[in-house]
Motif scaffolding. Structure first.
Motif, PDB file in Angstrom:
ATOM      1  N   VAL A  72      32.292  44.014  36.739  1.00 53.59           N
ATOM      2  CA  VAL A  72      31.186  44.810  37.701  1.00 53.59           C
ATOM      3  C   VAL A  72      31.514  44.785  39.012  1.00 53.59           C
ATOM      4  N   ALA A  73      31.178  42.738  39.453  1.00 55.99           N
ATOM      5  CA  ALA A  73      30.768  42.906  40.714  1.00 55.99           C
ATOM      6  C   ALA A  73      32.061  42.845  41.457  1.00 55.99           C
ATOM      7  N   ALA A  74      33.026  42.191  40.653  1.00 61.35           N
ATOM      8  CA  ALA A  74      34.782  42.671  42.145  1.00 61.35           C
ATOM      9  C   ALA A  74      34.823  43.913  41.813  1.00 61.35           C
ATOM     10  N   VAL A  75      34.856  45.291  41.170  1.00 64.69           N
ATOM     11  CA  VAL A  75      35.109  46.478  41.142  1.00 64.69           C
ATOM     12  C   VAL A  75      33.612  47.129  42.749  1.00 64.69           C
ATOM     13  N   PHE A  76      32.677  46.527  41.885  1.00 63.83           N
ATOM     14  CA  PHE A  76      31.369  47.160  42.711  1.00 63.83           C
ATOM     15  C   PHE A  76      31.557  47.056  44.346  1.00 63.83           C
ATOM     16  N   ILE A  77      32.095  45.740  44.667  1.00 64.89           N
ATOM     17  CA  ILE A  77      32.465  45.311  46.381  1.00 64.89           C
ATOM     18  C   ILE A  77      34.015  46.047  46.843  1.00 64.89           C
ATOM     19  N   ALA A  78      34.785  46.142  45.659  1.00 63.35           N
ATOM     20  CA  ALA A  78      35.401  47.212  46.127  1.00 63.35           C
ATOM     21  C   ALA A  78      35.282  48.533  46.142  1.00 63.35           C
ATOM     22  N   GLN A  79      34.597  48.934  45.309  1.00 59.45           N
ATOM     23  CA  GLN A  79      33.979  50.676  45.561  1.00 59.45           C
ATOM     24  C   GLN A  79      32.917  50.466  46.843  1.00 59.45           C
ATOM     25  N   ALA A  80      32.326  49.401  47.509  1.00 58.95           N
ATOM     26  CA  ALA A  80      31.766  49.018  48.180  1.00 58.95           C
ATOM     27  C   ALA A  80      32.246  49.539  49.941  1.00 58.95           C
ATOM     28  N   PHE A  81      33.706  48.563  49.654  1.00 57.44           N
ATOM     29  CA  PHE A  81      34.615  48.826  51.287  1.00 57.44           C
ATOM     30  C   PHE A  81      35.504  50.159  51.074  1.00 57.44           C
ATOM     31  N   GLY A  82      35.001  50.795  50.331  1.00 55.12           N
ATOM     32  CA  GLY A  82      36.289  52.313  49.973  1.00 55.12           C
ATOM     33  C   GLY A  82      37.454  51.927  49.340  1.00 55.12           C
ATOM     34  N   LEU A  83      37.671  50.720  48.289  1.00 54.37           N
ATOM     35  CA  LEU A  83      38.762  50.513  48.430  1.00 54.37           C
ATOM     36  C   LEU A  83      39.358  51.199  47.070  1.00 54.37           C
ATOM     37  N   ASP A  84      40.325  51.682  46.996  1.00 53.78           N
ATOM     38  CA  ASP A  84      40.599  52.182  45.143  1.00 53.78           C
ATOM     39  C   ASP A  84      41.380  51.451  44.457  1.00 53.78           C
ATOM     40  N   LEU A  85      41.318  50.720  43.576  1.00 48.32           N
ATOM     41  CA  LEU A  85      41.671  49.995  42.765  1.00 48.32           C
ATOM     42  C   LEU A  85      42.867  50.557  41.757  1.00 48.32           C
ATOM     43  N   SER A  86      43.977  50.262  42.116  1.00 48.49           N
ATOM     44  CA  SER A  86      44.894  50.923  40.841  1.00 48.49           C
ATOM     45  C   SER A  86      44.423  49.972  39.204  1.00 48.49           C
ATOM     46  N   LEU A  87      45.086  50.694  38.795  1.00 49.94           N
ATOM     47  CA  LEU A  87      44.516  49.963  37.450  1.00 49.94           C
ATOM     48  C   LEU A  87      45.866  48.840  36.840  1.00 49.94           C
ATOM     49  N   SER A  88      47.353  48.840  38.013  1.00 50.71           N
ATOM     50  CA  SER A  88      47.215  46.934  37.848  1.00 50.71           C
ATOM     51  C   SER A  88      46.576  46.565  38.137  1.00 50.71           C
ATOM     52  N   ALA A  89      45.774  46.429  39.273  1.00 49.54           N
ATOM     53  CA  ALA A  89      45.028  45.676  39.971  1.00 49.54           C
ATOM     54  C   ALA A  89      43.529  45.592  39.054  1.00 49.54           C
ATOM     55  N   GLN A  90      43.465  46.494  38.085  1.00 51.48           N
ATOM     56  CA  GLN A  90      42.426  46.235  37.517  1.00 51.48           C
ATOM     57  C   GLN A  90      43.005  44.989  36.131  1.00 51.48           C
ATOM     58  N   LEU A  91      44.021  45.698  35.835  1.00 55.25           N
ATOM     59  CA  LEU A  91      44.442  44.852  34.186  1.00 55.25           C
ATOM     60  C   LEU A  91      44.342  43.491  34.860  1.00 55.25           C
ATOM     61  N   GLY A  92      44.872  43.156  35.699  1.00 59.75           N
ATOM     62  CA  GLY A  92      44.906  42.083  36.732  1.00 59.75           C
ATOM     63  C   GLY A  92      43.668  41.339  36.915  1.00 59.75           C
ATOM     64  N   ILE A  93      42.222  41.734  37.185  1.00 62.94           N
ATOM     65  CA  ILE A  93      41.294  41.342  37.399  1.00 62.94           C
ATOM     66  C   ILE A  93      40.353  41.145  35.849  1.00 62.94           C
ATOM     67  N   ILE A  94      41.030  41.658  34.583  1.00 63.83           N
ATOM     68  CA  ILE A  94      40.984  40.890  33.391  1.00 63.83           C
ATOM     69  C   ILE A  94      41.107  40.093  33.208  1.00 63.83           C
ATOM     70  N   PHE A  95      42.834  39.607  33.527  1.00 61.09           N
ATOM     71  CA  PHE A  95      43.110  38.027  33.376  1.00 61.09           C
ATOM     72  C   PHE A  95      42.672  37.098  34.287  1.00 61.09           C
ATOM     73  N   THR A  96      42.433  37.617  35.015  1.00 58.76           N
ATOM     74  CA  THR A  96      41.590  36.376  36.074  1.00 58.76           C
ATOM     75  C   THR A  96      39.997  36.291  36.479  1.00 58.76           C
ATOM     76  N   ALA A  97      39.316  37.304  35.582  1.00 58.31           N
ATOM     77  CA  ALA A  97      37.885  37.212  35.313  1.00 58.31           C
ATOM     78  C   ALA A  97      37.768  36.271  34.449  1.00 58.31           C
ATOM     79  N   THR A  98      39.115  36.597  33.221  1.00 53.44           N
ATOM     80  CA  THR A  98      39.104  35.788  32.010  1.00 53.44           C
ATOM     81  C   THR A  98      39.251  34.312  32.225  1.00 53.44           C
TER      82      THR A  98
END
Ligand code: ASP
Length: 435
Positions: free
Chosen positions: A326-352
């Protein structure tokens, strides 16, 4: 207070602590009085809990492993434990990501608010970035190297070395299984008795728990940030809280389906541990109580609980995983960044991985978040956005971290046929000496 069950007493302590903190913050010098004369008692309470964590892990794990009498049982338990922990962590990050993409709390932050927050918390954020940089400098296999202590006495001098202590205890337990039983008996008797003493110490500490949480919460209230900040970040906090509640639902479901226990039985059994997790913000400090509750009130055999729970307290942090997503994507949204699907899958991996590497202490999650942000190409300065309200959210995610460990120990115990029926009176009562 005589007949009240422990969790009610703790809850009452928390409530009175909040009220007292609020009353004192309206008084001249009230904050200072609480900081100087009330907070230290909260710190003493946390210290007492931490004090027994390492001896408890050592004694109960050595005893637990040597009780198994067979190394193949240990590997079966190890495989299941790590497997289920990994699955719950993946569920947690995924829940976090789905919610934050659906609700989009970052879009509600105005540019001015963002600027203000970044400026106000820049130094705090920089300190966390520095701590994260140290973690990052290490090579990819550093975590594995860190698992094996070069000196057991050195390892026992810091509560952060929990995995090293676990490694030593397992190794020692295996050694005990491999020598003739009559030779191992005296060592076993020693750790058995040692373990009993530590459990009694937990009972005694829990007698003062209602007062300890009173002090902790009173201090938190007088140190809380202003209400305006909470309002600006309300949608982010709500998204996270929904995610954490869903995780609690996931545990209730798993316990019902796989352990065939009612959620009511499960949550009543571990309520004091959850309340302490909330008050201390540390799964490590809560561990002694989690172990006691899971064994005595959920009926999980000691050999399972003493293996699954200390490992869980260090590597399984589902609340922290929801938060990282939640926090990673929230910060991206607040800075106006659109995260691609692969970036989000990357978050699943690094967050784990990050949640596994997170220490079980207050605010550890925000340090590891830096690594998740860096990996996904999200500005690390964004940490400052969520800093102000991190503590209360840390308290909530720690509840989930502890609940997840307890649920998994029940599942592993059930799958190995190592859960006994809890005598009726234990279900709703505590075995703590009544005061
Ligand atoms: N405080 C959490 C825990 O001890 C870790 C975190 O900061 O997320 O479980």
């Amino acid at each position: 207070m005589k007949k009240l069950a422990l969790h009610w007493k703790i809850l009452l302590g928390m409530l009175l602590g909040v009220l007292f903190g609020l009353a004192m913050s309206f008084m001249d010098q009230g904050d200072q009085i609480v900081r100087d004369f009330v907070k230290p008692f909260g710190t003493i309470f946390i210290n007492l809990l931490k004090l027994i964590a390492i001896p408890l892990i050592l004694a109960s794990l050595i005893k637990g492993v040597s009780d198994l009498k067979d190394i193949s049982k240990l590997s079966a338990m190890g495989g299941r434990t790590v497997g289920i922990y990994l699955v719950t962590t993946l569920i947690a990050v995924t829940i976090g990501l789905i919610l934050v993409n659906g609700i989009q709390p970052g879009k509600s932050i105005s540019t001015e608010t963002r600027q203000e927050l970044v400026e106000a918390y820049a130094t705090d954020a920089a300190a966390k970035q520095e701590a994260a940089a140290k973690q990052r400098e290490a090579g990819p296999l550093q975590a594995l190297v860190d698992l094996v202590p070069d000196n057991i006495f050195k390892a026992t001098t810091s509560n952060r070395n929990m995995l090293q202590i676990i490694f030593f205890a397992l190794f020692f337990g295996v050694g005990m299984i491999l020598i003739p039983e009559e030779k191992a008996q005296s060592v076993k008797d020693f750790f058995d008795a040692f373990n009993e003493v530590i459990l009694k110490m937990i009972d005694l500490i829990m007698l003062v728990a209602p007062y300890g949480v009173f002090a902790l919460l009173a201090a938190l209230v007088v140190e809380a940030p202003s209400l305006e900040l909470f309002q600006a970040l309300a949608l982010y906090a709500i998204t996270l809280l929904i995610g954490l509640s869903l995780m609690i639902g996931v545990y209730a479901f798993l316990v019902r389906i796989f352990a065939k226990k009612s959620p009511g039985f499960f949550f009543k059994g571990i309520a004091p541990a959850q309340l302490l997790a909330f008050s201390t913000s540390s799964s490590a400090a809560t561990l002694p109580v989690t172990m006691e509750r899971v064994e005595e009130h959920l009926g999980v055999d000691e050999e399972v609980a003493s293996f699954v729970l200390p490992i869980g307290a260090t590597i399984n942090m589902d609340g922290t995983s929801v938060y990282q997503g939640v926090a990673a994507v929230f910060i991206a949204q607040a800075f106006g960044l659109d995260l691609s699907l692969s970036a989000q899958l990357g978050i699943i991996f690094t967050a784990t991985l990050a949640s596994i590497g997170t220490a079980a202490v207050p605010s550890a999650g925000i340090v590891m978040l830096v690594i998740v942000l860096a990996q996904a190409g999200i500005p690390e300065a964004g940490l400052a956005l969520i800093f102000a309200i991190d503590r209360p959210l840390d308290m909530c995610r720690t509840i989930v971290n502890v609940t997840g460990d307890a649920a998994v120990s029940l599942l592993v115990g059930t799958s190995l046929g190592k859960v006994k029926d809890v005598p009726h009176e234990k279900k709703w009562d505590d075995h703590y000496p009544k005061n």
